[in-house]
Design a protein around this motif. Sequence first.
Motif, mmCIF file in Angstrom:
data_model
loop_
_atom_site.group_PDB
_atom_site.id
_atom_site.type_symbol
_atom_site.label_atom_id
_atom_site.label_comp_id
_atom_site.label_asym_id
_atom_site.label_seq_id
_atom_site.Cartn_x
_atom_site.Cartn_y
_atom_site.Cartn_z
ATOM 1 N N SER A 24 0.826 -1.206 0.000
ATOM 2 C CA SER A 24 0.000 0.000 0.000
ATOM 3 C C SER A 24 0.852 1.245 0.000
ATOM 4 O O SER A 24 0.449 2.296 -0.483
ATOM 5 N N ILE A 25 2.074 1.139 0.530
ATOM 6 C CA ILE A 25 2.974 2.288 0.554
ATOM 7 C C ILE A 25 3.700 2.424 -0.777
ATOM 8 O O ILE A 25 3.856 3.505 -1.327
ATOM 9 N N MET A 26 4.137 1.275 -1.329
ATOM 10 C CA MET A 26 4.948 1.307 -2.542
ATOM 11 C C MET A 26 4.141 1.612 -3.810
ATOM 12 O O MET A 26 4.671 2.115 -4.778
ATOM 13 N N GLY A 27 2.846 1.301 -3.809
ATOM 14 C CA GLY A 27 2.063 1.520 -5.001
ATOM 15 C C GLY A 27 2.248 0.385 -5.981
ATOM 16 O O GLY A 27 2.771 -0.674 -5.653
ATOM 17 N N TYR A 28 1.818 0.618 -7.221
ATOM 18 C CA TYR A 28 1.840 -0.419 -8.231
ATOM 19 C C TYR A 28 2.998 -0.218 -9.205
ATOM 20 O O TYR A 28 3.312 0.893 -9.584
ATOM 21 N N ALA A 29 3.627 -1.333 -9.632
ATOM 22 C CA ALA A 29 4.611 -1.276 -10.712
ATOM 23 C C ALA A 29 3.844 -1.451 -12.014
ATOM 24 O O ALA A 29 2.985 -2.325 -12.132
ATOM 25 N N GLN A 30 4.131 -0.613 -13.005
ATOM 26 C CA GLN A 30 3.414 -0.698 -14.266
ATOM 27 C C GLN A 30 4.357 -0.380 -15.419
ATOM 28 O O GLN A 30 5.376 0.280 -15.250
ATOM 29 N N ALA A 88 12.017 4.329 -11.990
ATOM 30 C CA ALA A 88 12.048 3.205 -12.927
ATOM 31 C C ALA A 88 12.661 1.968 -12.274
ATOM 32 O O ALA A 88 13.697 2.043 -11.619
ATOM 33 N N THR A 89 12.003 0.843 -12.469
ATOM 34 C CA THR A 89 12.489 -0.418 -11.905
ATOM 35 C C THR A 89 13.084 -1.341 -12.957
ATOM 36 O O THR A 89 13.651 -2.378 -12.617
ATOM 37 N N GLY A 90 12.952 -0.957 -14.233
ATOM 38 C CA GLY A 90 13.537 -1.785 -15.277
ATOM 39 C C GLY A 90 13.274 -1.230 -16.661
ATOM 40 O O GLY A 90 12.297 -0.503 -16.879
ATOM 41 N N LEU A 170 15.656 -8.162 -23.828
ATOM 42 C CA LEU A 170 16.744 -7.899 -22.892
ATOM 43 C C LEU A 170 16.192 -7.112 -21.714
ATOM 44 O O LEU A 170 15.556 -6.071 -21.891
ATOM 45 N N THR A 171 16.449 -7.611 -20.502
ATOM 46 C CA THR A 171 15.996 -6.951 -19.279
ATOM 47 C C THR A 171 17.160 -6.228 -18.614
ATOM 48 O O THR A 171 18.209 -6.831 -18.368
ATOM 49 N N ILE A 172 16.967 -4.944 -18.334
ATOM 50 C CA ILE A 172 17.957 -4.162 -17.590
ATOM 51 C C ILE A 172 17.299 -3.734 -16.288
ATOM 52 O O ILE A 172 16.394 -2.899 -16.277
ATOM 53 N N GLY A 173 17.737 -4.318 -15.182
ATOM 54 C CA GLY A 173 17.119 -4.027 -13.900
ATOM 55 C C GLY A 173 17.598 -2.713 -13.297
ATOM 56 O O GLY A 173 18.769 -2.355 -13.418
ATOM 57 N N LEU A 174 16.682 -2.010 -12.641
ATOM 58 C CA LEU A 174 16.979 -0.744 -11.976
ATOM 59 C C LEU A 174 16.420 -0.793 -10.556
ATOM 60 O O LEU A 174 15.518 -1.594 -10.262
ATOM 61 N N ASP A 175 16.930 0.072 -9.676
ATOM 62 C CA ASP A 175 16.546 -0.024 -8.264
ATOM 63 C C ASP A 175 15.294 0.775 -7.897
ATOM 64 O O ASP A 175 14.865 0.763 -6.746
ATOM 65 N N GLY A 176 14.692 1.464 -8.853
ATOM 66 C CA GLY A 176 13.435 2.163 -8.583
ATOM 67 C C GLY A 176 13.573 3.470 -7.842
ATOM 68 O O GLY A 176 12.571 4.023 -7.372
ATOM 69 N N THR A 177 14.795 4.012 -7.743
ATOM 70 C CA THR A 177 14.987 5.258 -6.996
ATOM 71 C C THR A 177 15.339 6.446 -7.898
ATOM 72 O O THR A 177 15.423 7.566 -7.416
ATOM 73 N N THR A 202 9.926 -0.856 -23.480
ATOM 74 C CA THR A 202 9.025 -0.420 -22.416
ATOM 75 C C THR A 202 9.852 -0.214 -21.152
ATOM 76 O O THR A 202 10.892 -0.854 -20.961
ATOM 77 N N VAL A 203 9.397 0.724 -20.323
ATOM 78 C CA VAL A 203 10.071 1.017 -19.055
ATOM 79 C C VAL A 203 9.089 0.747 -17.936
ATOM 80 O O VAL A 203 7.940 1.196 -17.977
ATOM 81 N N SER A 204 9.523 0.001 -16.943
ATOM 82 C CA SER A 204 8.675 -0.299 -15.795
ATOM 83 C C SER A 204 8.870 0.780 -14.738
ATOM 84 O O SER A 204 9.990 1.064 -14.332
#
Length: 265
Positions: A24-30, A88-90, A170-177, A202-204
Amino acid sequence: MNAAIFTKSAKGLILASGLIAASSIMGYAQDAPVALGAQATVPLSGMYILAPSGITTLGGHTFDLTAGNAIQLVNGQSVSLSGSWANATGAYLLLNSANTYLWYDQTVVGNVTLTFSDGTSQSTDLTVGGNLREWRTGAGFTDNIISDPAAANVWTGTAIDGSEGVIDMLTIGLDGTKTVTGISLNDTNTWGALAIVFSGLTVSITDPTPAPVPGSDCTRPGNSCNTPAAENSQADKWQPLPTVLSTPSVTQPSDKHTNSGHRTH
């Protein structure tokens, strides 16, 4: 009751409640699909028979393939896409190569560079046989293998020549900060006919809208009252009706006083 079982159940309820509170704090990844625009000039229909099109889901992520074109880079060419993708998370790129002859195996032929709003950047090398391979896997004498876990096949079909054709992600992971402000794809190969084929992006990101929190009247384990299963449950229909207890009668005391055979001292 077995004390150990009760302890495990209590821990499970606490963990479930904590996960719901965290979500509920983090919200949704989209996903935020990115159209490749006018820079994409190679028709996917000229490569594949019945290629994916429109707004489509590949590898669990949404891509905008409405234009139906890919970007092709050769011998030192590059392409850049700009925007603003907060938290961004990815980043997910539909990437393959063409004319990927066996002598390119384990050769770094390009990179993907992400630029952030704080001025920093992150680069990922593209290595043939690692995270990049031939799109027409039915062709002979080409490198048709990907060994990097960050790369995966998300579509397999038929190339226009009747051989097998694939699209990889190809997936490039990011830390979401951080906020991504630019994504560039660079072909660093300077010899031969190898080309990099870029079909989608696409960017998550993390949606700032918080997840719904169950009301205080929720008594299900883990506050799971708003799950689809709970909302559609008809279990209440089969619960026994509550037992209505009759009002006990009250006998008024008599005015006569007796000692029921007991002596009073």
